[in-house]
Design an enzyme around this catalytic site. Structure first.
Site, mmCIF file in Angstrom:
data_model
loop_
_atom_site.group_PDB
_atom_site.id
_atom_site.type_symbol
_atom_site.label_atom_id
_atom_site.label_comp_id
_atom_site.label_asym_id
_atom_site.label_seq_id
_atom_site.Cartn_x
_atom_site.Cartn_y
_atom_site.Cartn_z
ATOM 1 N N CYS A 76 45.208 48.312 34.569
ATOM 2 C CA CYS A 76 44.150 47.359 34.256
ATOM 3 C C CYS A 76 43.407 47.880 33.025
ATOM 4 O O CYS A 76 42.849 48.986 33.068
ATOM 5 C CB CYS A 76 43.210 47.278 35.465
ATOM 6 S SG CYS A 76 41.770 46.235 35.217
ATOM 7 N N CYS A 186 45.251 42.542 28.564
ATOM 8 C CA CYS A 186 44.877 42.427 29.982
ATOM 9 C C CYS A 186 46.189 42.299 30.726
ATOM 10 O O CYS A 186 47.073 41.517 30.313
ATOM 11 C CB CYS A 186 44.012 41.185 30.198
ATOM 12 S SG CYS A 186 43.781 40.766 31.942
HETATM 13 N N1 DGL Z 1 44.016 42.939 34.729
HETATM 14 C C1 DGL Z 1 42.795 43.365 34.178
HETATM 15 C C2 DGL Z 1 42.967 43.943 32.783
HETATM 16 O O1 DGL Z 1 44.018 44.430 32.436
HETATM 17 C C3 DGL Z 1 41.587 42.505 34.185
HETATM 18 C C4 DGL Z 1 41.435 41.351 35.027
HETATM 19 C C5 DGL Z 1 40.037 41.133 35.520
HETATM 20 O O2 DGL Z 1 39.161 40.696 34.776
HETATM 21 O O3 DGL Z 1 39.856 41.426 36.680
HETATM 22 O O4 DGL Z 1 42.039 43.969 32.023
#
Ligand code: DGL
Length: 259
Positions: A76, A186
């Protein structure tokens, strides 16, 4: 902290997006045992404060340590921006691999490339990202595009609906024919790669950081002699804070299919 080859690797995300990274990890290291934890109950992280994301990340790491992991992948970008530094200070012996927008590979495409970085608000505003783009300021023109709503589509398992298409068309149209690359900053966004490519056209490169993170984890495990034996049949186990069968089924679907 005693780490051994046979222990599993913990991989987490605010929700299901990190499965795009898990796929790369499993492809490169099929002998490893992975535990994927999606914090869908608390998603999205991208609109939370740094402290909130740090606390949620710490809770997940504590859980992973009880499950005896030998390494952690923060799959993430948002949690990496907010919490990676603090977690590495707290657990200096534990390999902790984070994700960051793949700006560097995009700058290598051509001199003075025009690069659009799609990410959450938190990732785009944090110092980690702004330091990163500063490094490439002389080599490329970088545009920031917050796209937190895309996280909500992917959390529902929606990777191609009419609504998703309309949302992305609205967001991306100003950049069509104007950028050389779109960086998916993301981990939810690679699941919408086809729609993004369709809108941007075939000449725009779409780049994400999943493969880079997988190569980095393999390198670190190799250096520490923590890679599983080649004879071991690896496994993937899905956990989710919502604790529903639907989330687990959706996780498997995202893991097993191409997007
Ligand atoms: N999957 C997350 C990232 O790579 C973010 C998603 C979220 O905002 O929860 O930033």
């Amino acid at each position: 902290m005693k780490l051994t080859k046979k222990q599993p690797i913990g991989v987490f995300d605010s929700g299901l997006g990190g499965i795009s990274v898990l796929k790369e990890l499993h492809k490169l290291m099929p002998n490893e045992d992975f535990i994927f934890f999606g914090d869908s109950k608390n998603a999205p992280y991208g609109t939370k404060t740094v402290e909130e994301v740090q606390n949620l990340s710490q809770q997940i790491v504590t859980k992973f340590l009880q499950q005896n992991v030998k390494a952690i992948v923060i799959a993430c970008n948002t949690a990496t921006s907010a919490a990676a530094k603090k977690l590495r200070l707290t657990y200096p012996e534990l390999p902790i691999i984070g994700l960051e927008p793949a700006v560097k590979p995009a700058t290598l495409l051509k001199p003075h490339a025009k690069i659009l970085v799609m990410a959450t608000e938190l990732t785009l505003r944090e110092a980690k990202f702004n330091d990163l783009i500063q490094q490439f300021a002389n080599q490329a023109t970088i545009y920031k595009l917050p796209a937190s709503k895309l996280v909500e589509f992917i959390e529902k398992g929606d990777t191609s609906s009419v609504e998703l298409h309309a949302y992305l068309l609205d967001l991306l149209t100003p950049y069509c024919q104007k950028v050389d690359a779109v960086v998916l900053g993301c981990t939810h966004f690679p699941f919408a790669r086809r729609v993004i490519q369709e809108i941007m056209g075939p000449d725009t490169a779409i780049i994400d950081g999943g493969n880079g993170a997988a190569r980095e984890l393999k390198r670190v495990l190799q250096v520490k002699d923590l890679l599983q034996d080649h004879t071991h049949a690896g496994s993937v186990c899905f956990e989710n804070s919502l604790q529903t069968q639907t989330e687990i089924q959706l996780s498997r679907k995202l893991f097993e299919n191409d997007f």
